[in-house]
Design a protein around this motif. Structure first.
Motif, PDB file in Angstrom:
ATOM      1  N   ILE A   1      -5.117  -1.803   0.696  1.00 44.81           N
ATOM      2  CA  ILE A   1      -4.333  -0.755   0.054  1.00 44.81           C
ATOM      3  C   ILE A   1      -3.131  -1.327  -0.697  1.00 44.81           C
ATOM      4  O   ILE A   1      -2.783  -0.856  -1.795  1.00 44.81           O
ATOM      5  CB  ILE A   1      -3.886   0.298   1.101  1.00 44.81           C
ATOM      6  N   LYS A   2      -2.485  -2.363  -0.164  1.00 42.85           N
ATOM      7  CA  LYS A   2      -1.336  -2.946  -0.856  1.00 42.85           C
ATOM      8  C   LYS A   2      -1.774  -3.707  -2.106  1.00 42.85           C
ATOM      9  O   LYS A   2      -1.122  -3.649  -3.148  1.00 42.85           O
ATOM     10  CB  LYS A   2      -0.578  -3.873   0.091  1.00 42.85           C
ATOM     11  N   ARG A   3      -2.875  -4.410  -2.019  1.00 43.42           N
ATOM     12  CA  ARG A   3      -3.356  -5.159  -3.185  1.00 43.42           C
ATOM     13  C   ARG A   3      -3.875  -4.216  -4.264  1.00 43.42           C
ATOM     14  O   ARG A   3      -3.770  -4.514  -5.458  1.00 43.42           O
ATOM     15  CB  ARG A   3      -4.443  -6.140  -2.764  1.00 43.42           C
ATOM     16  N   ALA A   4      -4.443  -3.082  -3.868  1.00 45.61           N
ATOM     17  CA  ALA A   4      -4.929  -2.118  -4.852  1.00 45.61           C
ATOM     18  C   ALA A   4      -3.793  -1.558  -5.690  1.00 45.61           C
ATOM     19  O   ALA A   4      -3.996  -1.199  -6.863  1.00 45.61           O
ATOM     20  CB  ALA A   4      -5.676  -0.975  -4.150  1.00 45.61           C
ATOM     21  N   LEU A   5      -2.597  -1.494  -5.108  1.00 48.16           N
ATOM     22  CA  LEU A   5      -1.448  -0.958  -5.840  1.00 48.16           C
ATOM     23  C   LEU A   5      -0.615  -2.044  -6.511  1.00 48.16           C
ATOM     24  O   LEU A   5       0.068  -1.775  -7.491  1.00 48.16           O
ATOM     25  CB  LEU A   5      -0.570  -0.143  -4.888  1.00 48.16           C
ATOM     26  N   SER A   6      -0.664  -3.267  -5.989  1.00 40.76           N
ATOM     27  CA  SER A   6       0.135  -4.335  -6.585  1.00 40.76           C
ATOM     28  C   SER A   6      -0.377  -4.717  -7.963  1.00 40.76           C
ATOM     29  O   SER A   6       0.402  -5.122  -8.835  1.00 40.76           O
ATOM     30  CB  SER A   6       0.133  -5.566  -5.671  1.00 40.76           C
TER      31      SER A   6
ATOM     32  N   LYS B   1       7.113   3.321  -8.077  1.00 41.49           N
ATOM     33  CA  LYS B   1       6.409   2.292  -7.313  1.00 41.49           C
ATOM     34  C   LYS B   1       7.092   2.034  -5.972  1.00 41.49           C
ATOM     35  O   LYS B   1       6.406   1.748  -4.975  1.00 41.49           O
ATOM     36  CB  LYS B   1       6.319   1.021  -8.153  1.00 41.49           C
ATOM     37  N   ALA B   2       8.413   2.146  -5.911  1.00 45.16           N
ATOM     38  CA  ALA B   2       9.099   2.015  -4.625  1.00 45.16           C
ATOM     39  C   ALA B   2       8.670   3.123  -3.669  1.00 45.16           C
ATOM     40  O   ALA B   2       8.403   2.874  -2.486  1.00 45.16           O
ATOM     41  CB  ALA B   2      10.610   2.048  -4.836  1.00 45.16           C
ATOM     42  N   LEU B   3       8.576   4.355  -4.174  1.00 42.15           N
ATOM     43  CA  LEU B   3       8.122   5.472  -3.338  1.00 42.15           C
ATOM     44  C   LEU B   3       6.684   5.263  -2.895  1.00 42.15           C
ATOM     45  O   LEU B   3       6.330   5.537  -1.738  1.00 42.15           O
ATOM     46  CB  LEU B   3       8.270   6.783  -4.110  1.00 42.15           C
ATOM     47  N   MET B   4       5.855   4.753  -3.786  1.00 42.86           N
ATOM     48  CA  MET B   4       4.449   4.541  -3.447  1.00 42.86           C
ATOM     49  C   MET B   4       4.299   3.520  -2.323  1.00 42.86           C
ATOM     50  O   MET B   4       3.506   3.717  -1.381  1.00 42.86           O
ATOM     51  CB  MET B   4       3.691   4.078  -4.697  1.00 42.86           C
ATOM     52  N   PHE B   5       5.076   2.437  -2.370  1.00 42.02           N
ATOM     53  CA  PHE B   5       4.963   1.438  -1.314  1.00 42.02           C
ATOM     54  C   PHE B   5       5.637   1.894  -0.029  1.00 42.02           C
ATOM     55  O   PHE B   5       5.308   1.394   1.053  1.00 42.02           O
ATOM     56  CB  PHE B   5       5.544   0.109  -1.796  1.00 42.02           C
ATOM     57  N   MET B   6       6.567   2.828  -0.113  1.00 43.57           N
ATOM     58  CA  MET B   6       7.067   3.432   1.122  1.00 43.57           C
ATOM     59  C   MET B   6       5.971   4.228   1.823  1.00 43.57           C
ATOM     60  O   MET B   6       5.798   4.138   3.043  1.00 43.57           O
ATOM     61  CB  MET B   6       8.261   4.339   0.810  1.00 43.57           C
TER      62      MET B   6
ATOM     63  N   GLN C   1      -1.921   0.840  11.731  1.00 41.88           N
ATOM     64  CA  GLN C   1      -2.065  -0.597  11.959  1.00 41.88           C
ATOM     65  C   GLN C   1      -3.277  -1.151  11.203  1.00 41.88           C
ATOM     66  O   GLN C   1      -4.041  -1.968  11.718  1.00 41.88           O
ATOM     67  CB  GLN C   1      -2.212  -0.892  13.466  1.00 41.88           C
ATOM     68  N   ASN C   2      -3.418  -0.689   9.979  1.00 35.37           N
ATOM     69  CA  ASN C   2      -4.610  -1.032   9.207  1.00 35.37           C
ATOM     70  C   ASN C   2      -4.281  -0.970   7.723  1.00 35.37           C
ATOM     71  O   ASN C   2      -3.457  -0.155   7.287  1.00 35.37           O
ATOM     72  CB  ASN C   2      -5.739  -0.046   9.540  1.00 35.37           C
ATOM     73  N   GLN C   3      -4.875  -1.860   6.926  1.00 30.60           N
ATOM     74  CA  GLN C   3      -4.689  -1.870   5.485  1.00 30.60           C
ATOM     75  C   GLN C   3      -6.007  -1.734   4.732  1.00 30.60           C
ATOM     76  O   GLN C   3      -6.003  -1.714   3.504  1.00 30.60           O
ATOM     77  CB  GLN C   3      -3.994  -3.170   5.037  1.00 30.60           C
ATOM     78  N   ASP C   4      -7.126  -1.626   5.451  1.00 27.97           N
ATOM     79  CA  ASP C   4      -8.448  -1.565   4.836  1.00 27.97           C
ATOM     80  C   ASP C   4      -8.755  -0.123   4.432  1.00 27.97           C
ATOM     81  O   ASP C   4      -8.797   0.780   5.265  1.00 27.97           O
ATOM     82  CB  ASP C   4      -9.505  -2.072   5.812  1.00 27.97           C
TER      83      ASP C   4
END
Length: 611
Positions: A308-313, A346-351, A361-364
């Protein structure tokens, strides 16, 4: 009082650094009895002071001429190394954006990092991070700017490698540091060359010099390419873009700043260099090509990510690519407006992403689903951030992208197509992520996922309100167009592209095994995008293997040629000495004869070469 605060505006970047220094007793373990939380509160207090001080200065500089604070660091002979700070509405506003988002990110970190044993070290690094970015916003000297960029690179390295016990984190921190170093070294070459050519590194002096400078095409081109190399690495643009994806291994509160204002600092430096880059048409064209390639390529790569973090980065690289295009076409107003809208959303999105990761406890993405009813605050924050990022009326992203389309409408129509494609692909990706995370049936890791606590919810709700009020802030800053000059066709196309992206994202089939299709053509396309067009593999084959071969060749030369010659002389001396030991007679006349023969031969050789 206000005049005193205005004259001491240089203190604002120092608040974060001071907070980092004050937390050293907790950071290095001298104080253990109280736990690490006092260090967090000290850094928060320093950030609050910086924000209040900056707000006062911003109000006093609004509609006022810029002021310069000059600090003479070193003056000797014809060398004058001077630090200049620009106290104007634009620079102080940029600094306020940094301190405001840093304050919210640190409040968010109180909940996100609550159980981390190195909480004090994290907040100290965040203070150092904030100080470097705030200084960049105020800096009006290229020398000071370069030094602060180096501090920003160091801060990125330390924060990405915060959890240094994990091998993948160490690799990500190393790659981020080395990738940025490539651009920084080239930028340093440009700074030195520019200092020699212009005689000053103050931006006002450089602008005056650029208006009358007459450089050869080769010199102007090399200077321009060197100056854009540093921002290319800082903004994660092709070909120095892979580090931002790997940097997502660091703590999420640091990712909030990294994807909003850290990359914006590199673009801000590029905007300030734009009058100098006008000397080189090749450099401007390079900016447009790099920006367009990164904008479209990163938007496509984001569609195939399951983290999820890489999809938005990757969308961060895409939007910074549009900023590069804006600078290359000399539309710096669009670049600044897009940076502002992108940073907030983008700051709100990563919050919201951090709240999801904390709860599950998951990023998948393939292991999520059904969170909308369990996490209503997080769902609202993600939806508002997504709407504010793409071209959807009436939020900030629409007004920023619309300004870009107006600028490109007559001069470069094909760039209008780039903006529309990026907007559509971003809307498609965000809709896909929303469906996988918040809709559908709950999965084992999301079935019991409560909403986050107040420490994370308060900054998230606050930034949601700020995102919704962004158009009003743009109106107060006179950034919105008059209705009579409103390009309705451009606005319609922008909204249409966003709707098309959302419709495709809402209707495309998303199976939990979608990331590895059973159909060969789709699987090849998915692998091509998920592995970033195999650019990392290409670098490994070309650059990495080239460096390895060069290192092996250098090692072979050192071992067998340099060391070989030395060893040969040593062995020859040993054998010659041993052989002479058994050939001497002990008679003095024999020694004198040998010396005379040797001296005669040496004299003959010297006479021969002298002749």
């Amino acid at each position: 009082m206000i005049q005193f605060l205005l004259q001491n505006s240089w203190w604002i970047p120092c608040y974060g650094v001071l907070g980092a220094l004050l937390t050293l007793p907790w950071t290095i373990g001298i104080v253990r009895r109280t736990g690490p939380r006092p260090a967090a509160y000290i850094n928060l207090l320093m950030t609050v002071l910086a924000f209040i001080h900056g707000t006062t200065v911003f109000r006093s500089t609004w509609n006022q001429p810029p002021q310069a604070l000059v600090f003479h660091w070193l003056q000797t002979a014809d060398l004058d190394l001077t630090f200049v700070l620009d106290i104007s509405a634009v620079s102080v506003g940029a600094m306020e954006l940094v301190t405001g988002l840093s304050l919210l990110a640190q409040l968010f970190a109180l909940g996100y990092m609550e159980k981390d044993w190195a909480l004090a070290r994290f907040f100290a690094l965040m203070g150092f991070f904030e100080g470097a970015m705030s200084g960049l916003a105020l800096s009006n000297s290229l020398l000071l700017t370069y030094g602060l960029l180096e501090l920003l690179t160091l801060s990125t390295y330390l924060l990405v490698g915060f959890w240094y016990a994990q091998p993948l984190v160490v690799t990500a921190a190393r790659d981020a540091f080395l990738t940025k170093r490539v651009g920084d070294i080239l930028l340093l070459m440009g700074v030195v060359a520019l200092s020699t050519l212009s005689g000053s590194l103050s931006f006002p002096d450089l602008y005056e010099w650029a208006e009358t400078a007459t450089l050869s095409p080769l010199t102007a081109t090399l200077l321009g390419l060197a100056l854009i190399a540093g921002p290319t690495g800082k903004c994660a643009q092709f070909p120095l873009h892979l580090w931002l994806d790997e940097a997502m291994e660091g703590p999420n509160p640091a990712s909030i700043l990294r994807n909003s204002v850290v990359v914006a600092c590199g673009a801000y430096v590029l905007i300030k260099l734009q009058p100098i880059l006008n000397l080189s048409p090749v450099a401007l064209t390079t900016l447009i090509v790099i920006g367009a390639m990164t904008a479209i390529g990163a938007s496509l790569v984001a569609l195939a990510q399951i983290d999820i973090k890489r999809a938005l980065s990757h969308s961060t690289s895409a939007y910074l690519g549009l900023v590069f295009v804006a600078v290359g076409t000399q539309w710096t107003g669009f670049a600044l407006m897009l940076l502002f809208a992108h940073a907030v959303t983008k700051a709100l999105m990563f919050m919201s992403v951090g709240a999801i990761i904390t709860t599950t406890q998951n990023q998948d993405l393939t292991e999520m689903g059904g969170l909308w009813s369990r996490m209503p605050v997080t769902t609202t924050a993600f939806v508002v951030a997504s709407a504010g990022l793409v071209g959807i009326l009436p939020l900030g992203g629409f007004w920023a992208l619309r300004l870009g389309m107006d600028d490109f409408w007559t001069d470069a129509p094909w760039l209008v197509g780039v903006v529309l494609v990026v907007n559509a692909l971003t809307a498609l990706n965000l809709t896909r992520v929303f469906r996988l995370v918040f809709l559908g049936a709950p999965q084992p890791k999301t079935r019991r996922a409560p909403e986050v606590g107040w420490a994370m919810a308060v900054p998230m709700v606050s930034l949601t309100i700020v995102t919704l009020l962004t158009p009003l802030m743009m109106q107060r800053l006179s950034l919105l167009p008059d209705w009579e000059y409103f390009n309705h066709t451009a606005a319609f196309l922008l909204v249409l592209s966003g709707i098309i992206g959302c419709l495709i994202g809402a209707t495309v089939y998303l199976h939990k095994a979608w990331s590895r299709s059973v159909h060969l053509p789709w699987r090849m396309l998915q692998d091509l995008l998920s592995y970033d067009f195999y650019i990392e593999r290409l670098y490994e084959i070309s650059v990495v293997n080239g460096v390895v071969l060069l290192a092996r060749f250098s090692n072979w030369c050192d071992r067998y040629i340099v060391d070989g010659m030395v060893n040969f002389l040593g062995i020859a001396s040993i054998f010659s000495g041993e052989s002479l030991k058994y050939s001497i007679t002990g008679q003095s006349q024999a020694y004198l004869l040998t010396i005379m023969v040797a001296v005669s031969l040496l004299g003959g050789v010297l006479v021969w070469f002298a002749w």
